[in-house]
Design a protein around this motif. Structure first.
Motif, mmCIF file in Angstrom:
data_model
loop_
_atom_site.group_PDB
_atom_site.id
_atom_site.type_symbol
_atom_site.label_atom_id
_atom_site.label_comp_id
_atom_site.label_asym_id
_atom_site.label_seq_id
_atom_site.Cartn_x
_atom_site.Cartn_y
_atom_site.Cartn_z
ATOM 1 N N ARG B 32 28.835 60.787 55.300
ATOM 2 C CA ARG B 32 28.829 59.339 55.196
ATOM 3 C C ARG B 32 30.013 58.289 54.065
ATOM 4 O O ARG B 32 29.876 57.445 54.867
ATOM 5 N N ILE B 33 30.375 58.866 53.704
ATOM 6 C CA ILE B 33 31.655 58.491 53.168
ATOM 7 C C ILE B 33 32.435 57.868 54.019
ATOM 8 O O ILE B 33 32.938 56.946 54.125
ATOM 9 N N LYS B 34 33.289 58.719 54.789
ATOM 10 C CA LYS B 34 33.727 57.914 56.068
ATOM 11 C C LYS B 34 33.269 56.998 56.932
ATOM 12 O O LYS B 34 33.454 55.372 57.018
ATOM 13 N N LEU B 37 33.381 53.438 54.452
ATOM 14 C CA LEU B 37 34.702 52.883 54.383
ATOM 15 C C LEU B 37 35.264 52.774 55.352
ATOM 16 O O LEU B 37 35.489 51.015 55.429
ATOM 17 N N VAL B 134 40.666 58.692 48.371
ATOM 18 C CA VAL B 134 39.677 59.406 49.305
ATOM 19 C C VAL B 134 40.444 60.597 49.372
ATOM 20 O O VAL B 134 39.444 61.400 49.071
ATOM 21 N N SER B 137 39.720 62.342 46.445
ATOM 22 C CA SER B 137 37.764 62.361 45.903
ATOM 23 C C SER B 137 37.160 63.526 47.047
ATOM 24 O O SER B 137 36.017 63.995 46.804
ATOM 25 N N CYS B 138 37.173 63.730 48.177
ATOM 26 C CA CYS B 138 36.766 64.472 49.853
ATOM 27 C C CYS B 138 37.073 65.749 49.080
ATOM 28 O O CYS B 138 36.513 67.320 49.668
ATOM 29 N N ILE B 166 33.123 54.632 47.546
ATOM 30 C CA ILE B 166 32.744 56.202 48.052
ATOM 31 C C ILE B 166 32.027 56.255 46.476
ATOM 32 O O ILE B 166 30.720 57.182 47.092
ATOM 33 N N GLN B 167 31.296 55.119 45.408
ATOM 34 C CA GLN B 167 30.477 55.797 44.968
ATOM 35 C C GLN B 167 28.788 55.782 45.872
ATOM 36 O O GLN B 167 28.071 55.677 45.651
ATOM 37 N N ALA B 169 28.276 55.282 48.921
ATOM 38 C CA ALA B 169 28.852 56.177 49.837
ATOM 39 C C ALA B 169 27.651 57.046 49.261
ATOM 40 O O ALA B 169 26.201 58.265 50.045
ATOM 41 N N LEU B 170 27.965 57.662 47.908
ATOM 42 C CA LEU B 170 27.062 58.843 47.620
ATOM 43 C C LEU B 170 26.379 58.507 47.406
ATOM 44 O O LEU B 170 24.785 59.275 47.577
ATOM 45 N N LYS B 181 26.329 59.955 42.121
ATOM 46 C CA LYS B 181 27.322 59.150 42.530
ATOM 47 C C LYS B 181 28.349 59.673 41.554
ATOM 48 O O LYS B 181 30.206 59.219 41.379
#
Lengths: 452, 452
Positions: B32-34, B37, B134, B137-138, B166-167, B169-170, B181
């Motif tokens: 989801r983050i990908k 982004l 990124v 975080s991952c 990223i937040q 996405a979470l 998040k």
């Protein structure tokens, strides 16, 4: 170079020699230590008598507690024999070093191994009990580490004599055994300790054995990693689906079987639904019968005042500080929580990440608790008092660690080794690998193919 | 509670939720983050342009180096695509948590497991390169850790935007996925970092990625364990039984394939007998040809002045400080030693316990060196430049650690987990075990019998 720096450097050089020593040579040294300790028993007892004589004057002057005085004595009963048999017990343990924990073929002629190795130089600071000199020296040697010892000042003569005897034993090893006598050294003053805590160049790990204040002082005064724990604030949570008989057995054992131990339960968390049954009432009565004082939050206090009006001062109202206190006594803090999440939140906020237990018949609730509580030990239907190296089957205990890097929980010999990577090549260079060039194999190596 | 303390506490609470998350849920979050982004690429590029514009003024004012400026750019070429594919690469790695590393039956109804668990809350402090936001975080999410990020001030807008994406996405994960998040948070000021370095209550590990001075500052200003290394002073030792061709390949690769890397060789140790052959002469010439300046001790300096009179200022006399310097450049310190023990002593005194190599055809000498050198990596006939998480096959690199507790050497996801002990009982209490009472079984539990 100062005398203390020279001593630390000698320990570092000794640790290099210890890297090449075999398990047989380490056991030979331990058995020699046992033998020379037995031969020099009279000298050691004379030093211990001197310490006890001086300490007795301190006790009479009210400057030393009777409990500390008793720990000083290594002459009484079979204490000395126990110390000696502890030495030979350590020879029977597995060598924790030279174990391969990862092996990967990077290329056909390039092999990578992760191998356990001694940490290097340990600094142990302890109080009162002189047998720690023998015990920690032998654990250090068995794991291939050099050690610098500093004991309590009441035991100065005994500690110095024990260390001298151990050094004599090492010095008398056959020439084929390369363990130098500087593998075990002792220092005596606070100034020495201050200086050593600065020498992170030579010393790899500090292992304090003693009171909270000793451990906290060390943690706050060195950059060297400290193996151990300050507080032991363990909790036991009675879930709504608790089995009453297990609860009665476990809570009393966890609180009273040795209240001065770091693994004793200091907090009893109670699911609110238990106030509607007689479970909490019976557990509280069992604690009161065992001489325990309950420091209660508002809900549990009101309940117990109603149901146990005759308990007198065994039931008291808790202050906020009681939920951050290691009582080390027949005292327990009690708190009613809404559910398992309330227990988890309270423990993660107030516990010391040592050992916490849930008592329940519901496997899912137990797993939830054990997964979410952040502690070295999470127990289901068992007493927190099991948190101990011998009970875990390690055969030895260096301490109990609440660290979250490296050794955690009860620490045996494994906690005194770390790994190094060994890479075996054939002229390999990195610039030959990469996109469009050679590819890494990254194949695991089977133990039968190890080239170590 | 201050805002920064609240942020740290939020991270701690997020880390509790992360303890219960499955590998599938973690991978779902990463993908989801990908996706988000990629969707927000324009926003991210706009923030990056703003940072580059401000930085360019700094470069023109001579306040920022060109090298730092270049690292700032995430828009050029396929840089952004590489960042995105890095995210999906991490989903393919094994989950490092929930692995059983020990299992023992203490009694028929009492089972003990040592299980890997996330460390908890990581604080990452880095410079210049915004893609670290990124990447780290991952890696944190994949290992089940919450993370607080602090980047360099030149990249403030880019870092803030990446963290916000990223937040978002979470926050947009389905309700079935419990990752909050607050698992990824960012701070911006030096004051925030000072405050966070004091919060050992909430933060479990600091992972600095940047210059020596950054790492040293952090090591000296926190009680929180630091994962990483300050210096990378690696040595390569040419033994008297070295193979010339391997030496020529390896020494040039180790010094010149990427001089700014921590795993580049900074010291060349030469067995004295090599001065009587042409081995050292040829290796020195290869280094000179590759543009390397040799800072030499008296013996090697005299030899090279005699044999390489035309080398000019590529051959210089070394000062004492050159043997404690990480050059990060086309410079190498050279020292002649009497034998392998001389090399070991020099490395243990002057190295940084990172990675050291011996080049020899003698297996026994190699083993002696690899056993006695105290470093995270000891190599035989290979370039020190292999010290790298990807080359080791970890699939990711969090950093390279010279710590001697917990993770050492190149650190992959395994370095972001620690273990906890889980004990499964049936009402067991400690006072029932001991001499004359129940005995502990201490039997290993086979994987097929795990009750986890």
């Amino acid at each position: 170079m100062s005398a203390i720096e020279q001593l630390a450097r000698d320990a570092r050089l000794a640790s290099v020699s210890l890297q090449s020593v075999t398990n047989e040579q380490k056991n030979e040294a331990l058995l020699r230590i046992k033998q020379v300790l037995a031969e020099r028993k009279n000298d050691i007892f004379a030093a211990n008598e001197l310490d006890k004589q001086l300490a007795e004057e301190q006790v009479q002057a009210g400057k030393l507690s009777n409990a500390l005085f008793k720990r000083l004595d290594i002459c009484k009963g079979d204490k000395f024999e126990t110390i000696l048999s502890g030495v030979s017990d350590i020879t029977k343990l597995d060598d924790p070093s030279k174990k391969v924990t990862m092996a990967t073929k990077l290329d056909n002629d390039l092999s990578l191994y992760r191998v356990t190795v001694p940490v290097g130089v340990l600094l142990t600071i302890f109080e009162a009990r002189p047998e720690v000199v023998v015990n920690i020296s032998c654990l250090a040697l068995k794991s291939g580490n050099a050690v610098i010892l500093k004991g309590g000042k009441e035991a100065t003569h005994t500690n110095a004599k024990l260390a001298a005897v151990i050094q004599d034993a090492l010095a008398s090893l056959p020439a084929s055994n390369p363990i130098p006598k500087t593998a075990v050294q002792i220092v005596e003053t606070r100034e020495d300790i201050s200086a050593l805590l600065d020498l992170d160049r030579y010393i790899d790990m500090v292992v304090p054995r003693g009171s909270n204040s000793l451990v906290k002082y060390i943690q706050n005064n060195t950059r060297i990693p400290v193996l151990g724990h300050a507080d032991g604030i363990c909790s036991t949570f009675l879930d709504k689906e608790v089995d009453l008989n297990k609860a009665l057995r476990i809570v009393v054992d966890a609180k009273t079987s040795y209240p001065a131990a770091c693994n004793s339960t200091e907090q009893l968390l109670v699911h609110q639904e238990l106030l509607q049954k007689d479970t909490f009432s019976k557990v509280a009565q069992a604690l009161i019968d065992a001489g325990v004082t309950l420091k209660c939050d508002a809900a549990s206090h009101a309940y117990l005042q109603h149901h146990h009006a005759g308990a007198g001062d065994k039931v008291q109202a808790a202050g906020d500080e009681d939920y951050d206190t290691e009582f080390l006594d027949h005292v327990i803090a009690v708190k009613v929580v809404a559910d398992v999440d309330g227990a988890v939140t309270h423990i993660n906020d107030h516990g010391s990440k040592h050992t916490d237990a849930i008592l329940t018949e519901n496997a899912q609730t137990a797993d939830w608790f054990m997964t979410r509580v952040d502690a070295a030990g999470c127990y289901w239907n068992a007493s927190t008092r099991f948190a101990d190296g011998f009970r875990y089957g390690f055969g030895a205990e260096v301490g109990v660690s609440t660290n979250k890097t490296h050794a955690r929980g009860p620490v045996g010999l494994d906690g005194l080794v770390i790994y190094k990577y060994r890479l075996y090549g054939n002229g390999n260079i990195t610039s030959e690998y990469g996109p469009g060039k050679k590819e890494y194999l990254h194949q695991p190596i089977a133990p039968s193919d190890y080239q170590l």
